[in-house]
Design a protein around this motif. Structure first.
Motif, PDB file in Angstrom:
ATOM      1  N   LEU A  76      19.804  29.064  -1.428  1.00 24.81           N
ATOM      2  CA  LEU A  76      19.702  29.932  -2.597  1.00 24.81           C
ATOM      3  C   LEU A  76      18.393  29.728  -3.341  1.00 24.81           C
ATOM      4  CD1 LEU A  76      23.204  29.966  -4.364  1.00 24.81           C
ATOM      5  CD2 LEU A  76      22.028  31.906  -3.340  1.00 24.81           C
ATOM      6  N   LEU A  77      17.960  28.488  -3.416  1.00 25.81           N
ATOM      7  CA  LEU A  77      16.759  28.159  -4.184  1.00 25.81           C
ATOM      8  C   LEU A  77      15.473  28.353  -3.385  1.00 25.81           C
ATOM      9  CD1 LEU A  77      18.043  24.901  -5.936  1.00 25.81           C
ATOM     10  CD2 LEU A  77      18.021  27.240  -6.832  1.00 25.81           C
ATOM     11  N   SER A  78      15.607  28.596  -2.087  1.00 28.44           N
ATOM     12  CA  SER A  78      14.431  28.703  -1.234  1.00 28.44           C
ATOM     13  C   SER A  78      13.796  30.094  -1.316  1.00 28.44           C
ATOM     14  CB  SER A  78      14.819  28.406   0.220  1.00 28.44           C
ATOM     15  OG  SER A  78      13.748  28.683   1.089  1.00 28.44           O
ATOM     16  N   ARG A  79      12.473  30.129  -1.270  1.00 26.64           N
ATOM     17  CA  ARG A  79      11.786  31.414  -1.206  1.00 26.64           C
ATOM     18  C   ARG A  79      12.026  32.091   0.134  1.00 26.64           C
ATOM     19  NH1 ARG A  79       5.807  30.169  -3.893  1.00 26.64           N
ATOM     20  NH2 ARG A  79       6.556  29.609  -5.987  1.00 26.64           N
ATOM     21  N   ARG A  80      12.439  31.320   1.124  1.00 28.74           N
ATOM     22  CA  ARG A  80      12.745  31.866   2.441  1.00 28.74           C
ATOM     23  C   ARG A  80      14.253  31.995   2.628  1.00 28.74           C
ATOM     24  NH1 ARG A  80       8.467  28.713   6.460  1.00 28.74           N
ATOM     25  NH2 ARG A  80       6.549  29.403   5.386  1.00 28.74           N
ATOM     26  N   GLN A  81      14.925  32.374   1.602  1.00 30.86           N
ATOM     27  CA  GLN A  81      16.373  32.542   1.625  1.00 30.86           C
ATOM     28  C   GLN A  81      16.805  33.433   2.788  1.00 30.86           C
ATOM     29  OE1 GLN A  81      17.830  34.704  -1.743  1.00 30.86           O
ATOM     30  NE2 GLN A  81      19.975  34.579  -1.137  1.00 30.86           N
ATOM     31  N   VAL A  82      17.845  33.002   3.481  1.00 26.90           N
ATOM     32  CA  VAL A  82      18.408  33.806   4.568  1.00 26.90           C
ATOM     33  C   VAL A  82      19.793  34.295   4.153  1.00 26.90           C
ATOM     34  CG1 VAL A  82      17.127  32.637   6.388  1.00 26.90           C
ATOM     35  CG2 VAL A  82      19.357  31.743   5.684  1.00 26.90           C
ATOM     36  N   MET A  83      20.183  35.415   4.726  1.00 26.73           N
ATOM     37  CA  MET A  83      21.480  36.005   4.420  1.00 26.73           C
ATOM     38  C   MET A  83      22.517  35.590   5.461  1.00 26.73           C
ATOM     39  SD  MET A  83      20.597  39.947   3.349  1.00 26.73           S
ATOM     40  CE  MET A  83      20.151  40.392   5.028  1.00 26.73           C
ATOM     41  N   ASN A  84      23.755  35.487   5.022  1.00 26.31           N
ATOM     42  CA  ASN A  84      24.902  35.393   5.915  1.00 26.31           C
ATOM     43  C   ASN A  84      24.720  34.321   6.989  1.00 26.31           C
ATOM     44  OD1 ASN A  84      26.044  37.582   4.482  1.00 26.31           O
ATOM     45  ND2 ASN A  84      24.898  39.025   5.743  1.00 26.31           N
ATOM     46  N   ARG A  85      24.553  33.102   6.540  1.00 26.01           N
ATOM     47  CA  ARG A  85      24.347  31.968   7.448  1.00 26.01           C
ATOM     48  C   ARG A  85      25.478  30.953   7.265  1.00 26.01           C
ATOM     49  NH1 ARG A  85      19.702  29.612   9.441  1.00 26.01           N
ATOM     50  NH2 ARG A  85      19.047  31.793   9.700  1.00 26.01           N
ATOM     51  N   SER A  86      26.036  30.503   8.374  1.00 24.69           N
ATOM     52  CA  SER A  86      27.018  29.423   8.348  1.00 24.69           C
ATOM     53  C   SER A  86      26.304  28.117   8.663  1.00 24.69           C
ATOM     54  CB  SER A  86      28.126  29.674   9.376  1.00 24.69           C
ATOM     55  OG  SER A  86      28.859  30.833   9.043  1.00 24.69           O
ATOM     56  N   PHE A  87      26.603  27.098   7.889  1.00 26.91           N
ATOM     57  CA  PHE A  87      25.917  25.820   8.063  1.00 26.91           C
ATOM     58  C   PHE A  87      26.799  24.768   8.730  1.00 26.91           C
ATOM     59  CE2 PHE A  87      23.780  27.933   4.546  1.00 26.91           C
ATOM     60  CZ  PHE A  87      22.462  27.846   4.946  1.00 26.91           C
ATOM     61  N   ASP A  88      28.035  25.137   9.049  1.00 26.02           N
ATOM     62  CA  ASP A  88      28.913  24.228   9.775  1.00 26.02           C
ATOM     63  C   ASP A  88      29.787  25.063  10.691  1.00 26.02           C
ATOM     64  OD1 ASP A  88      31.824  24.527   8.464  1.00 26.02           O
ATOM     65  OD2 ASP A  88      30.338  24.668   6.880  1.00 26.02           O
ATOM     66  N   PRO A  89      30.225  24.515  11.812  1.00 28.59           N
ATOM     67  CA  PRO A  89      30.956  25.332  12.804  1.00 28.59           C
ATOM     68  C   PRO A  89      32.319  25.808  12.327  1.00 28.59           C
ATOM     69  CG  PRO A  89      30.926  23.015  13.453  1.00 28.59           C
ATOM     70  CD  PRO A  89      29.990  23.141  12.298  1.00 28.59           C
ATOM     71  N   LEU A  90      32.838  25.229  11.236  1.00 29.36           N
ATOM     72  CA  LEU A  90      34.124  25.671  10.699  1.00 29.36           C
ATOM     73  C   LEU A  90      33.968  26.733   9.616  1.00 29.36           C
ATOM     74  CD1 LEU A  90      36.038  22.254  10.441  1.00 29.36           C
ATOM     75  CD2 LEU A  90      36.083  23.928  12.307  1.00 29.36           C
ATOM     76  N   HIS A  91      32.734  27.089   9.293  1.00 28.80           N
ATOM     77  CA  HIS A  91      32.447  28.129   8.288  1.00 28.80           C
ATOM     78  C   HIS A  91      33.083  27.787   6.941  1.00 28.80           C
ATOM     79  CE1 HIS A  91      31.068  31.060  11.437  1.00 28.80           C
ATOM     80  NE2 HIS A  91      31.879  30.327  12.173  1.00 28.80           N
ATOM     81  N   LEU A  92      32.987  26.532   6.535  1.00 31.15           N
ATOM     82  CA  LEU A  92      33.647  26.103   5.297  1.00 31.15           C
ATOM     83  C   LEU A  92      32.866  26.475   4.046  1.00 31.15           C
ATOM     84  CD1 LEU A  92      34.965  22.578   6.360  1.00 31.15           C
ATOM     85  CD2 LEU A  92      36.183  24.768   6.354  1.00 31.15           C
ATOM     86  N   VAL A  93      31.535  26.382   4.107  1.00 32.37           N
ATOM     87  CA  VAL A  93      30.683  26.764   2.971  1.00 32.37           C
ATOM     88  C   VAL A  93      29.478  27.498   3.557  1.00 32.37           C
ATOM     89  CG1 VAL A  93      29.451  26.006   0.913  1.00 32.37           C
ATOM     90  CG2 VAL A  93      31.391  24.666   1.744  1.00 32.37           C
ATOM     91  N   ASN A  94      29.263  28.736   3.128  1.00 30.54           N
ATOM     92  CA  ASN A  94      28.290  29.588   3.788  1.00 30.54           C
ATOM     93  C   ASN A  94      27.325  30.230   2.789  1.00 30.54           C
ATOM     94  OD1 ASN A  94      29.922  29.480   6.407  1.00 30.54           O
ATOM     95  ND2 ASN A  94      31.392  30.405   4.995  1.00 30.54           N
ATOM     96  N   ALA A  95      26.261  30.800   3.329  1.00 29.07           N
ATOM     97  CA  ALA A  95      25.311  31.566   2.515  1.00 29.07           C
ATOM     98  C   ALA A  95      25.568  33.050   2.743  1.00 29.07           C
ATOM     99  CB  ALA A  95      23.871  31.220   2.914  1.00 29.07           C
TER     100      ALA A  95
END
Length: 475
Positions: free
Chosen positions: A307-326
């Motif tokens: 969220l804080l990055s200038r290179r923010q990406v949309m709709n990204r999962s950061f863990d294989p269980l999709h527990l907390v996502n962008a």
């Protein structure tokens, strides 16, 4: 612990749970009806081929352990059955631990499908359903009051959905900062709805007001979710109204609906209804909820950094269980709508003047006189990917060729995904071609004179006339 529960949100939880069960039902129904052509054993992107090269740790799924079309169908229809039971309130008939296990079933089945769904399941609302569905497991039933920590985590999800979408717009396409994106969006969005033509023809000052209101709702209002009542309720209601406006303007699967469902958990209904009294929560439940909260807050580090990055990406999962996502949507808006029109001919020696007959899709524009239908929250996966194909052939590289092969073979599962096929399964075309057209809404006068809501112009060839090297063998 008195601070652990919030009696005033009993009705909010009830509405949330029943509505989430309805969305689970829609998701599983879509999987059951569409999977064979998309990811089945003879599908465009078969699951068995995928699990051969992707380890379980990267994509946890029941189908990593075993796959057959029959087993997938069983899982999808079982998900429908559990969703119907939850919609009917079966979790309220079970002890607390039983209700939690019942809510865990659709989450695990949905995770199994999404993690092998590949391109067809690469949308942000898949991860959103999984993240919200996981939190629903710990929200409890009529035995206990809704846990404050889970209610907070649901607001945290809602904050990231809205604020992430707001930031990606401000950092992305300049038209959002200039308040002009909606001059184009209603015409170029992935799948227009029955009212999209009218939204597009609203006066431009109204479009600018829409864009400005969107920025307020997504960039300022989310912070109010964490303020005392009734301010948090007002913030949630503003988000609900905005999402319902989006529901009217287009087909975005269940993205808008699940955002509404989550927003309901921030609404305090105690002004309209006396809060119910619940029994004290058992110690094991309190410990489990606290542990889950700590885990999810720790996993929030990467989405927050995004969220804080200038290179923010949309709709990204950061863990294989999709527990907390962008999350995020429409960081850029297309100015031109390009549609891939697929046509077939029975002519063994195809020429330009051969009789080329078009395949019609259920949701994507094709026939100029066919008025768009309302499909959301149901998700037409092939139609959505056809929109991406119109943006760039790169989006279609993995599946477009296999789709054409199945049309040439008269594959019944693939034809069921379409609104109309000009060729019956037993008499498929000899050749198929695809052409790219620019589609535009007609004007009011053109609509009255022709009855067509679309007009189009030829852009270029997308796929030259193509035939099967040898007829595929029917099973």
């Amino acid at each position: 612990m008195e601070w652990f529960t919030a009696d005033a949100y009993g009705l909010s939880r009830l509405i949330f749970q029943r509505a989430l069960a309805a969305l689970y039902l829609v998701a599983f129904l879509g999987a059951a009806l569409q999977f064979r052509a998309l990811i089945g054993e003879r599908g465009m992107l078969p699951v068995p081929r995928y699990v051969e090269r992707v380890p379980f740790g990267r994509a946890p799924s029941l189908f990593q352990l075993h796959y057959s079309d029959r087993f997938f169908a069983f899982c999808a229809w079982a998900g429908c059955a559990v969703a119907v039971a939850l919609l009917a309130g079966a979790d309220g008939l079970l002890p607390l631990w039983g209700a939690m296990l019942l809510w865990l079933i659709p989450w695990a089945l949905c995770l199994s499908i999404v993690n092998v769904g590949q391109t067809w399941y690469g949308f942000g609302w898949e991860s959103l359903l999984l993240e919200v569905g996981f939190l629903a497991v710990f929200l409890g039933n009529d035995e206990v009051s809704p846990p404050v920590l889970i209610l907070f985590l649901l607001r945290w999800v809602l904050f990231r959905v809205e604020f992430g979408a707001g930031l990606i717009k401000m950092r992305g396409d300049a038209c959002w900062r200039e308040l002009t994106c909606l001059y184009f969006h209603h015409e170029t969005q992935p799948m227009p709805g029955p009212l999209s033509w009218f939204f597009h023809h609203l006066p431009r000052p109204v479009h600018r007001m829409e864009a400005a209101a969107n920025h307020v709702t997504q960039l300022a209002v989310p912070f109010l979710l964490f303020t005392p009542q009734p301010v948090a309720t007002v913030a949630a209601l503003l988000m609900i109204v905005t999402q319902l406006w989006l529901v009217l303007s287009g087909n975005f699967a269940w993205l808008n609906w699940i955002t509404v469902v989550v927003a309901v958990t921030a609404v305090d209904f105690s002004a309209w209804r006396t809060p119910s009294r619940f029994a004290p929560a058992p110690l094991w439940y309190e410990v489990l909820v606290i542990a889950v909260t700590v885990l999810l807050l720790a996993l929030s580090y990467r989405p927050v950094r995004n969220l804080l990055s200038r290179r923010q990406v949309m709709n990204r999962s950061f863990d294989p269980l999709h527990l907390v996502n962008a999350y995020g949507a429409f960081g850029s808006v297309s100015r031109v709508r390009q549609e891939v029109v697929v046509e077939g001919t029975a002519d063994p020696h195809p020429r330009e003047d051969s009789e080329w007959l078009p395949y019609e899709f259920k949701g994507k524009p094709g026939d100029l006189r066919h008025w768009p239908r309302q499909f959301a929250p149901y998700h037409l996966r092939l139609d959505w990917m056809m929109w991406f194909a119109g943006l760039s052939p790169a989006y279609a590289r993995s599946w477009f060729g296999p789709m054409v092969e199945r049309l040439l073979d008269g594959d019944r599962d693939t034809l069921r995904l379409l609104r109309r096929s000009p060729f019956p399964p037993e008499s498929p075309p000899v050749y198929i071609r695809a052409r790219l057209y620019r589609y535009q809404y007609t004007t009011w006068r053109e609509l009255r004179d022709t009855g067509a809501c679309w007009k189009r112009g030829y852009v270029r060839e997308f796929l030259p006339p193509t035939r099967l090297a040898a007829p595929a063998r029917k099973p």
